[in-house]
Motif scaffolding. Structure first.
Motif, mmCIF file in Angstrom:
data_model
loop_
_atom_site.group_PDB
_atom_site.id
_atom_site.type_symbol
_atom_site.label_atom_id
_atom_site.label_comp_id
_atom_site.label_asym_id
_atom_site.label_seq_id
_atom_site.Cartn_x
_atom_site.Cartn_y
_atom_site.Cartn_z
ATOM 1 N N GLU A 103 -26.239 17.920 37.654
ATOM 2 C CA GLU A 103 -25.244 18.112 38.690
ATOM 3 C C GLU A 103 -25.619 17.489 40.035
ATOM 4 O O GLU A 103 -24.751 16.951 40.740
ATOM 5 C CB GLU A 103 -24.945 19.604 38.873
ATOM 6 C CG GLU A 103 -26.153 20.436 39.246
ATOM 7 C CD GLU A 103 -25.844 21.921 39.282
ATOM 8 O OE1 GLU A 103 -24.740 22.296 38.880
ATOM 9 O OE2 GLU A 103 -26.722 22.697 39.708
ATOM 10 N N ARG A 117 -12.973 25.408 41.991
ATOM 11 C CA ARG A 117 -13.521 26.686 41.562
ATOM 12 C C ARG A 117 -12.414 27.720 41.333
ATOM 13 O O ARG A 117 -12.521 28.576 40.455
ATOM 14 C CB ARG A 117 -14.504 27.195 42.607
ATOM 15 C CG ARG A 117 -15.350 28.359 42.134
ATOM 16 C CD ARG A 117 -16.694 28.336 42.805
ATOM 17 N NE ARG A 117 -17.587 29.313 42.225
ATOM 18 C CZ ARG A 117 -18.906 29.286 42.355
ATOM 19 N NH1 ARG A 117 -19.471 28.313 43.049
ATOM 20 N NH2 ARG A 117 -19.660 30.207 41.805
ATOM 21 N N GLU A 138 -18.569 25.283 38.404
ATOM 22 C CA GLU A 138 -19.296 26.335 39.122
ATOM 23 C C GLU A 138 -20.707 25.907 39.525
ATOM 24 O O GLU A 138 -21.679 26.644 39.354
ATOM 25 C CB GLU A 138 -19.353 27.618 38.283
ATOM 26 C CG GLU A 138 -17.979 28.180 37.971
ATOM 27 C CD GLU A 138 -18.038 29.436 37.129
ATOM 28 O OE1 GLU A 138 -19.115 29.737 36.564
ATOM 29 O OE2 GLU A 138 -17.011 30.127 37.033
ATOM 30 N N MET A 139 -20.803 24.703 40.020
ATOM 31 C CA MET A 139 -22.086 24.257 40.568
ATOM 32 C C MET A 139 -22.479 25.187 41.708
ATOM 33 O O MET A 139 -21.637 25.570 42.533
ATOM 34 C CB MET A 139 -21.956 22.815 41.074
ATOM 35 C CG MET A 139 -23.231 22.234 41.640
ATOM 36 S SD MET A 139 -22.992 20.479 42.123
ATOM 37 C CE MET A 139 -24.620 20.088 42.740
ATOM 38 N N LYS A 140 -23.734 25.538 41.795
ATOM 39 C CA LYS A 140 -24.183 26.445 42.838
ATOM 40 C C LYS A 140 -23.928 25.830 44.204
ATOM 41 O O LYS A 140 -24.202 24.653 44.436
ATOM 42 C CB LYS A 140 -25.661 26.765 42.655
ATOM 43 C CG LYS A 140 -25.945 27.604 41.412
ATOM 44 C CD LYS A 140 -27.421 27.912 41.269
ATOM 45 C CE LYS A 140 -27.690 28.746 40.013
ATOM 46 N NZ LYS A 140 -29.127 29.028 39.828
ATOM 47 N N LEU A 141 -23.416 26.657 45.100
ATOM 48 C CA LEU A 141 -22.987 26.167 46.402
ATOM 49 C C LEU A 141 -24.123 25.484 47.160
ATOM 50 O O LEU A 141 -23.917 24.444 47.786
ATOM 51 C CB LEU A 141 -22.423 27.323 47.234
ATOM 52 C CG LEU A 141 -21.899 26.966 48.620
ATOM 53 C CD1 LEU A 141 -20.785 25.928 48.523
ATOM 54 C CD2 LEU A 141 -21.399 28.223 49.340
ATOM 55 N N TRP A 179 -26.765 23.843 46.062
ATOM 56 C CA TRP A 179 -27.075 22.526 45.528
ATOM 57 C C TRP A 179 -25.935 21.553 45.748
ATOM 58 O O TRP A 179 -26.160 20.355 45.982
ATOM 59 C CB TRP A 179 -27.443 22.625 44.050
ATOM 60 C CG TRP A 179 -28.716 23.363 43.821
ATOM 61 C CD1 TRP A 179 -28.894 24.558 43.186
ATOM 62 C CD2 TRP A 179 -30.024 22.970 44.281
ATOM 63 N NE1 TRP A 179 -30.215 24.930 43.212
ATOM 64 C CE2 TRP A 179 -30.938 23.977 43.877
ATOM 65 C CE3 TRP A 179 -30.505 21.876 44.984
ATOM 66 C CZ2 TRP A 179 -32.294 23.913 44.146
ATOM 67 C CZ3 TRP A 179 -31.865 21.804 45.271
ATOM 68 C CH2 TRP A 179 -32.743 22.811 44.844
ATOM 69 N N GLU A 223 -24.806 21.321 34.652
ATOM 70 C CA GLU A 223 -25.815 21.833 35.577
ATOM 71 C C GLU A 223 -27.132 21.070 35.472
ATOM 72 O O GLU A 223 -27.890 21.002 36.439
ATOM 73 C CB GLU A 223 -26.054 23.319 35.320
ATOM 74 C CG GLU A 223 -24.899 24.202 35.773
ATOM 75 C CD GLU A 223 -25.121 25.671 35.444
ATOM 76 O OE1 GLU A 223 -26.118 25.965 34.762
ATOM 77 O OE2 GLU A 223 -24.303 26.494 35.881
#
Length: 215
Positions: free
Chosen positions: A108, A81, A135-138, A140, A105
């Motif tokens: 992901e 990141r 930048e995958m959501k933390l 998930w 996404e």
């Protein structure tokens, strides 16, 4: 007298095991953090050892090891990141980067969970780094690692409870006997996983080409 890196790593593992193993569920959690973040630890074998000595808490051991692995995986995730975006933007423009991220996404969770389920030598850290880059959501990301690792550890625990601790020695012996086949199969599996992720990220059917294909 020089000490080889392998010998040094072995001694470090012995020290960590002596310090953390007596801590029970907290010990397996801490060792999983260390294994995922930096120093390789035989976490699967350690989990089996914990289960052998306390079968009644096998679910708790699997859960703590999975959570510890997810915590440790935050290091490669945040490295990706922090610097991965700049690495890509030197090769592609911002619009193309956003397109690739959007497509990642959509797949992901599976793209992270499936490698997390695989035993070594699957390069899980590579996928964790990629999750940070795109930048995958933390939430998930953390959940995918937890689910994948829990399934992997649970399978080991159930095999151990069903067939006994000798199963690890049997499997290890078989792997060494057929090492070339195991390495070949692992290599094919890793390539397929990489192709799966790359095709989802750089889906040419939707108009996004791989960076190496750009003029």
């Amino acid at each position: 007298m020089k000490i080889s890196p392998v010998a040094l790593l072995h001694k470090l593992n012995i020290v960590m095991l002596a310090a953390l193993k007596p801590l029970g569920v907290w010990g397996i959690g801490a060792l999983a953090v260390i294994d995922s973040a930096a120093i390789p630890v035989p976490i699967d074998a350690l989990l089996i050892d914990y289960v052998v000595h306390d079968k009644s808490r096998f679910l708790l051991y699997c859960f703590m090891a999975a959570v510890g692995s997810a915590v440790g995986s935050l290091l490669p995730y945040y490295l990706g990141r922090a610097g991965g975006e700049l690495f890509l933007l030197k090769r592609i423009n911002r619009q193309r980067y956003e397109q690739m991220r959007d497509r990642f996404e959509k797949q992901e969770f599976l793209a992270i969970m499936i490698p997390a389920m695989m035993p070594p030598p699957t390069p899980v850290k590579l996928f964790e780094f990629a999750a940070g880059v795109f930048e995958m959501k933390l939430f998930w990301f953390f959940s995918a690692i937890c689910v994948g690792k829990f399934i992997r550890f649970l399978i080991w625990a159930l095999i151990t409870i069903t067939y006994g601790p000798a199963i690890l020695h049997t499997i290890t012996h078989m792997i060494h006997q057929h090492l070339s086949y195991v390495l070949g199969f692992s290599g094919i599996l890793i390539v397929l996983l990489l192709v799966f992720v790359l095709r989802k990220v750089f889906d040419k059917r939707r108009g996004t080409s791989l960076p190496v294909e750009e003029s």
